[in-house]
Design an enzyme around this catalytic site. Structure first.
Site, PDB file in Angstrom:
ATOM      1  N   HIS A 266     -63.180 -28.625  23.344  1.00 40.43           N
ATOM      2  CA  HIS A 266     -62.268 -29.265  24.133  1.00 40.43           C
ATOM      3  C   HIS A 266     -62.527 -30.766  24.181  1.00 40.43           C
ATOM      4  CE1 HIS A 266     -60.515 -30.310  28.142  1.00 40.43           C
ATOM      5  NE2 HIS A 266     -60.080 -29.134  28.368  1.00 40.43           N
ATOM      6  N   ASP A 322     -58.572 -21.310  27.670  1.00 45.57           N
ATOM      7  CA  ASP A 322     -57.654 -20.190  27.176  1.00 45.57           C
ATOM      8  C   ASP A 322     -58.217 -19.102  26.522  1.00 45.57           C
ATOM      9  OD1 ASP A 322     -55.285 -21.573  27.780  1.00 45.57           O
ATOM     10  OD2 ASP A 322     -55.560 -23.116  26.122  1.00 45.57           O
TER      11      ASP A 322
HETATM   12  C1  LIG Z   1     -55.610 -25.732  28.117  1.00 49.83           C
HETATM   13  C2  LIG Z   1     -56.080 -26.470  26.755  1.00 49.83           C
HETATM   14  O1  LIG Z   1     -55.422 -27.178  26.122  1.00 49.83           O
HETATM   15  S1  LIG Z   1     -57.533 -26.203  26.016  1.00 49.83           S
HETATM   16  C3  LIG Z   1     -57.698 -26.257  24.381  1.00 49.83           C
HETATM   17  C4  LIG Z   1     -56.754 -25.412  23.696  1.00 49.83           C
HETATM   18  N1  LIG Z   1     -57.069 -25.534  22.244  1.00 49.83           N
HETATM   19  C5  LIG Z   1     -57.559 -24.626  21.482  1.00 49.83           C
HETATM   20  O2  LIG Z   1     -58.263 -23.799  21.940  1.00 49.83           O
HETATM   21  C6  LIG Z   1     -57.447 -24.808  19.914  1.00 49.83           C
HETATM   22  C7  LIG Z   1     -58.732 -25.034  19.264  1.00 49.83           C
HETATM   23  N2  LIG Z   1     -59.288 -26.213  19.762  1.00 49.83           N
HETATM   24  C8  LIG Z   1     -59.184 -27.587  19.001  1.00 49.83           C
HETATM   25  O3  LIG Z   1     -58.220 -27.596  18.151  1.00 49.83           O
HETATM   26  C9  LIG Z   1     -59.956 -28.710  19.456  1.00 49.83           C
HETATM   27  O4  LIG Z   1     -61.094 -28.322  20.098  1.00 49.83           O
HETATM   28  C10 LIG Z   1     -59.001 -29.434  20.816  1.00 49.83           C
HETATM   29  C11 LIG Z   1     -57.733 -29.814  20.189  1.00 49.83           C
HETATM   30  C12 LIG Z   1     -59.054 -28.645  21.916  1.00 49.83           C
HETATM   31  C13 LIG Z   1     -59.627 -30.746  20.792  1.00 49.83           C
HETATM   32  O5  LIG Z   1     -59.632 -31.627  19.656  1.00 49.83           O
HETATM   33  P1  LIG Z   1     -60.472 -32.878  19.736  1.00 49.83           P
HETATM   34  O6  LIG Z   1     -61.088 -33.493  21.059  1.00 49.83           O
HETATM   35  O7  LIG Z   1     -59.897 -33.781  18.902  1.00 49.83           O
HETATM   36  O8  LIG Z   1     -61.789 -32.381  18.850  1.00 49.83           O
HETATM   37  P2  LIG Z   1     -62.088 -32.545  17.399  1.00 49.83           P
HETATM   38  O9  LIG Z   1     -60.893 -31.982  16.534  1.00 49.83           O
HETATM   39  O10 LIG Z   1     -62.390 -34.189  17.210  1.00 49.83           O
HETATM   40  O11 LIG Z   1     -63.443 -31.859  17.445  1.00 49.83           O
HETATM   41  C14 LIG Z   1     -64.760 -32.148  17.162  1.00 49.83           C
HETATM   42  C15 LIG Z   1     -65.426 -31.356  16.063  1.00 49.83           C
HETATM   43  O12 LIG Z   1     -65.728 -30.002  16.642  1.00 49.83           O
HETATM   44  C16 LIG Z   1     -64.940 -29.051  15.546  1.00 49.83           C
HETATM   45  N3  LIG Z   1     -64.056 -28.096  16.494  1.00 49.83           N
HETATM   46  C17 LIG Z   1     -63.427 -28.511  17.698  1.00 49.83           C
HETATM   47  N4  LIG Z   1     -62.592 -27.501  18.190  1.00 49.83           N
HETATM   48  C18 LIG Z   1     -62.957 -26.458  17.012  1.00 49.83           C
HETATM   49  C19 LIG Z   1     -62.668 -25.103  16.938  1.00 49.83           C
HETATM   50  N5  LIG Z   1     -61.782 -24.451  18.130  1.00 49.83           N
HETATM   51  N6  LIG Z   1     -63.061 -24.490  16.145  1.00 49.83           N
HETATM   52  C20 LIG Z   1     -63.921 -25.111  15.292  1.00 49.83           C
HETATM   53  N7  LIG Z   1     -64.402 -26.036  15.104  1.00 49.83           N
HETATM   54  C21 LIG Z   1     -63.747 -26.900  16.357  1.00 49.83           C
HETATM   55  C22 LIG Z   1     -63.853 -30.120  14.784  1.00 49.83           C
HETATM   56  O13 LIG Z   1     -63.630 -29.475  13.403  1.00 49.83           O
HETATM   57  C23 LIG Z   1     -64.754 -31.322  14.707  1.00 49.83           C
HETATM   58  O14 LIG Z   1     -65.819 -31.149  13.845  1.00 49.83           O
HETATM   59  P3  LIG Z   1     -66.327 -32.204  12.974  1.00 49.83           P
HETATM   60  O15 LIG Z   1     -66.832 -33.404  13.750  1.00 49.83           O
HETATM   61  O16 LIG Z   1     -67.039 -31.641  12.056  1.00 49.83           O
HETATM   62  O17 LIG Z   1     -64.958 -32.748  12.143  1.00 49.83           O
HETATM   63  O1  LIG Z   2     -57.485 -31.120  29.443  1.00 53.89           O
HETATM   64  C1  LIG Z   2     -57.254 -30.643  28.393  1.00 53.89           C
HETATM   65  O2  LIG Z   2     -57.105 -31.449  27.267  1.00 53.89           O
HETATM   66  C2  LIG Z   2     -56.550 -29.470  28.110  1.00 53.89           C
HETATM   67  C3  LIG Z   2     -56.939 -28.503  29.140  1.00 53.89           C
HETATM   68  O3  LIG Z   2     -57.942 -27.809  29.388  1.00 53.89           O
HETATM   69  C4  LIG Z   2     -56.074 -28.270  30.237  1.00 53.89           C
HETATM   70  O4  LIG Z   2     -54.847 -28.937  30.202  1.00 53.89           O
HETATM   71  O5  LIG Z   2     -56.204 -27.399  31.110  1.00 53.89           O
END
Ligand SMILES: CC(=O)SCCNC(=O)CCNC(=O)[C@H](O)C(C)(C)COP(=O)(O)OP(=O)(O)OC[C@H]1O[C@@H](n2cnc3c(N)ncnc32)[C@H](O)[C@@H]1OP(=O)(O)O
Ligand SMILES: O=C([O-])CC(=O)C(=O)O
Length: 385
Positions: A266, A322
């Site tokens: 997140h 999620d």
């Molecule tokens: C309701 C919602 O929207 S909640 C989020 C739902 N989305 C997901 O579950 C999809 C999986 N998660 C993700 O893709 C990301 O964590 C996001 C999109 C939620 C957040 O993205 P960002 O804030 O841009 O995080 P970012 O990609 O910079 O991650 C930071 C580090 O953690 C790692 N990381 C983050 N999430 C994950 C994951 N789910 N699995 C593995 N590694 C992860 C990244 O690879 C990165 O590693 P690095 O520093 O070695 O390159």
């Molecule tokens: O806050 C976010 O980026 C995603 C999330 O967890 C939500 O919308 O509930």
């Protein structure tokens, strides 16, 4: 020029008093009330009014609001007809975005588009919020029947928002415990500061476009697997893993391939998402009532979470909202591709609260960019290229 930050990470896009996240401590509050307290004591209807109006309603205000939601549940024949003509292979989020966008044509009231001062009229804003929140849930429920070739189930005025949704979706008298769990799920998903879909609301609202257009754009943003669409991916991932013993191998393979684990990570939280903690407790409570008949997905999910904690905790990556929600929806008999549409039903409350907040102090969103293209050059005629 200010520094460019990809994904606007850490860049404030607005001022808001609707909700707040302390990502270091793992605290989420709506209008100052911690999410745990709302999940325990509130209802979706009350939480929605809290989000829209900024304060907890009196009993009579809540009754009036609940009645207004019920009055607006029934959809026009034309809307149903349009849904029947959509391809039944369409994803529920595509259907929802299409139908919500179309409501602006079926239901008069796009005063913002006609150039009147409606966008400054609080009664207009409140009424449109009621109409949209009331209608999204029946649209999601009706689609389940329409896409299977059946007639939708009619709504019932004796049921709450969550109960009526389950009734319309399944055609069965809602189980009281599952209906309360659905109610809590709606509360947990109702609002979350300036996430991607809410940002879409702000941008769209700032042009004074119609609320249906505002919410349709937010539904589109929510559908992506990096945002709300992750809840469907999580269940599919758990099904693919198949048993807790295979969790470690699966996670390691994905990480080695630089693929994300769905439902993990997140932008704001550096802890486990407080909503995931509540959802996990709800699963525990529900499973206890089933006398040991444990949903196998729950054990797989816990195994995945454990492996992820070993591999990803140092990056601040933990389970998000999620990760566990789909297990509960599965217990309600809801297919995985409907999960994100349920998220949208709930989030409509937060989106509309932000729509209202944006209109109260509006300035069109028009950020700048860092241009990385060619400098000014001379056009080359086609025969000289
Ligand atoms: C309701 C919602 O929207 S909640 C989020 C739902 N989305 C997901 O579950 C999809 C999986 N998660 C993700 O893709 C990301 O964590 C996001 C999109 C939620 C957040 O993205 P960002 O804030 O841009 O995080 P970012 O990609 O910079 O991650 C930071 C580090 O953690 C790692 N990381 C983050 N999430 C994950 C994951 N789910 N699995 C593995 N590694 C992860 C990244 O690879 C990165 O590693 P690095 O520093 O070695 O390159
Ligand atoms: O806050 C976010 O980026 C995603 C999330 O967890 C939500 O919308 O509930």
């Amino acid at each position: 020029m200010s520094e460019y930050l990809p994904g606007l990470a850490g860049v404030p896009a607005t001022k808001s008093n609707i909700s707040d996240i302390d990502g270091e401590q793992g605290i989420l509050s709506y209008r100052g009330y911690p999410i745990e307290q709302l999940a325990e004591h509130s209802t979706f209807e009350e939480t929605t009014l809290l989000l829209l109006d900024g304060r907890l309603p009196t009993r009579s205000e809540l009754e009036t609001f609940s009645d207004q939601l019920k009055e607006n549940r029934r959809l026009k024949f034309h809307t149903r007809g349009m849904m029947k003509n959509l391809p039944n292979t369409g994803h529920p989020m595509e259907m929802l975005q299409t139908v919500v966008a179309s409501l602006g044509m079926f239901y008069p009231g796009n005063e913002c588009l006609t150039g009147s001062d409606a966008c400054e009229d609080i009664n207009y804003i409140h009424n449109m919020s009621i109409k949209i929140i009331a209608r999204i849930a029946p649209i999601v429920a009706m689609w389940q029947h329409i896409r299977e070739g059946y007639d939708p189930v009619d709504s019932r005025d004796d049921l709450s928002h969550a109960e009526n949704f389950l009734w319309m979706l399944t055609g069965k008298e809602p189980d009281p415990l599952l209906a309360r769990i659905m109610d809590v799920c709606l509360i947990l998903h109702a609002e979350h500061t300036i996430n991607a879909s809410t940002f879409a609301v702000l941008v769209n609202a700032s042009t004074l476009s119609s609320p249906y257009s505002v919410i349709a754009s937010a539904i589109g943003a929510l559908s992506g697997p990096l945002h709300g669409g992750a809840n469907q991916r999580v269940l599919e991932m758990l099904q693919e893993i198949g048993s807790p013993e295979k969790a470690e191998e699966y996670v390691d393979k994905r990480l080695a391939n630089k693929e994300v684990i769905w439902g993990m990570g997140h932008r704001e939280y550096k802890t486990k998402d407080p909503r995931a903690i509540i959802l996990q407790k709800l699963i525990d409570q529900y499973m206890e009532t089933k006398a040991g008949d444990v949903n196998p997905m729950f054990d797989i999910a816990k195994a995945v979470e454990q492996v992820c904690e070993d591999r990803l905790a140092h990056k601040g990556v933990y389970a998000n909202v999620d990760f566990y929600s789909g297990i509960l929806y599965t217990e309600m008999g809801i297919p995985a591709d409907q999960f994100t549409a349920i998220f949208a039903m709930a989030r409509a409350a937060g989106w509309l609260a932000h729509w209202r907040e944006q209109l109260a102090d509006n300035r069109i969103f028009r950020p700048t960019q860092v241009y990385t293209g060619e400098p000014i050059r001379k056009y080359v005629p086609i025969n000289k290229r």
